[in-house]
Design an enzyme around this catalytic site. Sequence first.
Site, PDB file in Angstrom:
ATOM      1  CG  LEU B 635      -1.857  -1.227   1.302  1.00  0.00           C
ATOM      2  CD1 LEU B 635      -2.661  -1.213   2.598  1.00  0.00           C
ATOM      3  CD2 LEU B 635      -2.791  -1.269   0.091  1.00  0.00           C
ATOM      4  N   GLY B 707      -0.419  -8.470   5.476  1.00  0.00           N
ATOM      5  CA  GLY B 707       0.288  -7.619   6.433  1.00  0.00           C
ATOM      6  C   GLY B 707       1.793  -7.604   6.228  1.00  0.00           C
ATOM      7  N   GLY B 709       3.881  -6.394   9.083  1.00  0.00           N
ATOM      8  CA  GLY B 709       4.470  -6.018  10.367  1.00  0.00           C
ATOM      9  C   GLY B 709       5.469  -7.007  10.933  1.00  0.00           C
ATOM     10  CD  GLU B 710       3.348  -9.937  14.071  1.00  0.00           C
ATOM     11  OE1 GLU B 710       3.518 -10.542  15.116  1.00  0.00           O
ATOM     12  OE2 GLU B 710       2.238  -9.797  13.536  1.00  0.00           O
TER      13      GLU B 710
END
Lengths: 166, 750
Positions: B635, B707, B709-710
Site C-alpha cells: 500500500l 500484512g 508487520g512481522e
Amino acid sequence: MPTTERPAAPAQPAVQLTLRLNGREATFAVEPDVTLLDLLRERAGLTGSKKGCDRGQCGACTVLVNGRRTLSCLALALAHAGDAITTIEGLAAGSELHPVQAAFVEHDAFQCGFCTPGQILSAVGAIAEGHARTGDEIREAMSGNLCRCGAYPNIVAAIAAVQRAR
Amino acid sequence: MSTVIEAVAVSRAVGQPLDRIDGHAKVTGAARYAADAPIAAPLHAAIVQSTIPCGRIAAIDESAARNLAGVVEVLTYRNAPRVPVLSFDFTTPVTEELAPLQSDAIAYDGQHVAVVIAETFEAARAGATLLRIGYERREAEVSLDTARTIEHPEQWFGDDAQPRRGDPERAYNAAAVRVDATYTTPEETHNPLEPSVTVAEWRDGELTVYDATQWVRGTRAVLAKSFELDEEKVRVISPFLGGGFGCKGFFWPHPLIAAMAAKVTNRPVKLVLTREQMFTSCGYRSETRQRVRIGASREGRLQAILHDVLAESSRVGMFVESAGAVTTMLYDVSNIAVTHRIARLDVPTPTAMRAPGKAPGTYALGSALDELAYACGLDPLDVLRRNDAAVDRSSGLPFSSKQLLACYERGAEAFGWSARPKAPRAWREGGELVGWGVATATYPALRSPAQARVTLSTDGLVDVASATHDLGTGMYTILAQIAADELGVDPRAIRVRIGDSSFPVAPVAGGSMSSASVGPAVQDAARRAYHEAVAIATSSGESALHGLPERDVEARDGALRSKADPSRAVTYADLVRLGGSGAIEALGSAAPGDEDERLSFYSFGAQFVEVRFDEELARLRVSRALGVFDCGRILNPKTARSQMIGGIVWGIGMAMLEETVRDPRYGAVVTNNLADYHVPVNADVPDIDVLFVEEPDLAFNSLGARGVGEIGITGVAAAIANAVYHATGVRVRDLPIVPEKLLGAGPAAG
Ligand code: FES
Ligand code: FES
C-alpha cells in the site's frame, strides 16, 4: 519482618531556577531532585523530550545544552542555571522545519517516533561536532540513541543527506 | 494535522511512497503519546514489585512512605478497591488470572504489590523506595532445566498444537540423510522505547484512560468489567504508541492499578512503568528448546520433519510460543510430527512478541535445512527451492498467492548468490572471515472484522475514524491513501483519527492484520460516502451535475465531476451544504468470509545475509542484509520498507544480541535495563536492502494487501546463523551468537 518507625524524609525546599528555554527566559521553582527531563516534561509543558529509561541508556531524552547534546534524564535541573536549552519544540524556525527534521520525514527515519526527538537533536549535535562526515561516522556518533523500531538505515540516510546539502 | 508532504502528481495514492502524514507531528514533538496526555496536574504513581518468585506477603510497613512529604496514598492488597479476577477470552484479553493488589499471594518475581501515589513524580519514586515489605518465600521453579509441571496443549489460537501427518518416525528412520539437532533461543523482552503508561481520570462515574495500548477496545472491555461499568462509560485513548511489538497488545495489570489509584484519590493519576519494570510487567518471548529431526534423500528432498518444542509459561497465565506452527506448511514434505510442551514456572506470563512462534521456529527450521544442505553437499538455496510447497500441505489447500520462488530468484540475483564459495571457512577478506546465509521468511495473513467512519464536512475536510492504531506501522498514512483514492482527493486533505475506543471497532494492532482488516473497512466507508455525495450531486437542483446518471460522474481532484466535461464539478464541501444535514457521514465495515475454507493465506520471503568475523578482535558483524518479500499488494512502499528494515534489525538483535537472563534460583531478571539487555544500536546495523515481489492478493481482501508487520524478522536469525557457519565453520545452535561461542568451539569443517 519487624516493622520499624522510620523518620519521614525531610521535604526538600524548592529553589528558584532560570534557564534559557528554546530562546526564551523561563523561571521555575525546583526541588533539588528534579531532573532536567522531568522539569521539561512535567513542569514546562514540553513533552517532546521522551523518557525511555531514565538512566542514561537510551538517548530518548537528548536535548541540546549550550549546543551540546545532553541526556536530560541524567542532568539535575538545578545544575543548569542560566544554560541555553534547546528541545525538539524549539528546533524549527517558526513553521519551517529544521533541515534535519525535514530529512527525517523525507527519508522515513522513524516509525513510532518515540526516539525521534532525541535522534534529531543528537543528529544536530553530531553535525555541529563534525562527527557526521561519513556513514560509519554517523553510525558511531548516533549509537547512543536507541531506536527499537530499527529505523537506523533511514536515520543514517537522513543525516547524510543533510550533511551533503551543507 | 498539518503535514509537510510533497505533492503527489498521481491520481492514485495507494501504492505510492507517500511520506507519513503524521511525520510532521513526530519530528516536532507535537505527537502526544500516553505519558504526554493533556491532563493538568495529575498525581504520579510509582509501582513497587515483589522480590520473591513464589510465596506470600507477610508484612507491609507503609509508615515511612506515608510520612514522606507529597505522598497522598499507598495502595496494597490490604486497601485497594476490590475487582474481580477475569479469565482470558477474545473480548477480555487478560494475560493473568490474577487481578492486581487483591491478595497476599506472589506468583512471580516482579509482580506488582503496591503503588505509591504522590503529588510529584519525585515524591512517588522516593516513597516507593521507603515501603518495607516482608515475604514468606516458598520453593520456586524458574528454569526449564528443573521444570516439573509440563503440559501438552492441544490447541493454540485455533491451531492444532500437536499436528501430525504421514508416518514421520518411519520415514525419518528410513531416510538416506538425517539431521538431528537441538536449537535453543533465550527469553527476549520487547522493550519498545516507550515504557507502558496509563493516565487515568474519573469524572461523574466515567473513566477515561490514556494508555499505551495496541488495543483500545480490549483495554476498555477489561476496565469496564473490572469496575462493573457499561463499556460506554469507559474511554481508552491511544493516538500514538512508542512501539509495542506485542507487549501492549493484551491487557496487563498496570492500567487497572492506575484506574484504582485515580478512583481512590479522586484525582487524575499518571502511572509510568520504569524500564526495569518493563521486564516483568508486560510479557516477554519465552525461551525455546527445539529439537528438529529431518529425513531427506541424497538430493535434499524432504521426507520427514519432526519438530519438538519446549517453552515456558507462568502459573497464572497460558501462552504457547508456537515455534512449530509453520513447520507443517512451509515445505513440501509428507511426514510431519510437531509437538509443543509448555513448562509451567513461577515466572511472569510470556506473550506475543514480533512474529510469535515464527521467529524462533524459522530460526530452528532454517538452521536445520542449512545443516541438511551441507550433509547432502548441496547449495542451501537449492535445498529451499527443491522443497518448495506448491500447496499448503498442512490443509491441502492451495495458497491464495505465493511468490516464494520468485523471492529466492530475485534475492539470489540481487545479492550475487552465485559467487558464493561452497565450502565453509573458505573466504577471507582483509583479515576477516566472510560468509553468506539464506533462509525462508513466512507469516500467516490474518484478518478480523473492522469498521470505520468517513465524514465529509462543509469546510472540505475528509475525516476518517477507526479504533485502530499506529505503532509506527504507517496506519495513519495508509488509511489516508485508501480514502483518498475512493474520494478522488489528495491524501493530505484527509484527517485520520485512530486510537480511541469511542471510534468504530477495530481489532488489536497485532498479528500483522491491521491494514488488511481496517483498510477494507475504510475503503467501504469512503465508497458509501462517495455514493451519498453522488446521490446529492445528481439529484439536487442547485448542483452542476444535476440530472446526470451516476455512471457519468467521477471523483477527481477533490470534487465530483462529469466524466464528459470535467469542468462541470461540485466540491464535497458544496455537496455537504446542498445535502443540508451538516455532514455526509458513512460507516463502513469489512470482515473475512469463508475464503479460508478454499484457500490458504500466507506471506513469504527470502532473507540473505553476509557476516564478517574478525578472529583476532573477536568481532562479529552483519555487513549486508537483503530481504525479498511477497506480501501481496504494497500500500505504501516507503512505510512498508521501513517495517521490513525494522524486522530485519530485530532479527539481528535476536541472532546476535538479545537475551533476558533470569537468576536460575530466584527467577529475578538480572538484565533488566538497556545496558545489560542489548538491543541493536545504529553501529550494529548495515545498509539493508528490501525488495517486494508484488502480486495483489484479491482473494484475501479488496485491497489485495497482506500484512507487513512481522514477516521481516522471520528467517533472519537462521540466515545469520547459516552465514556464521559459512564464514567460520562453527554451527551455533544457541542464540544469541555472541563471539565467545565462536572462539572456544573451533571449526567443525574447513
Ligand atoms: S531517558 Fe535519558 S537516556 Fe533514556
Ligand atoms: S522510531 Fe520507534 S524507537 Fe525509533
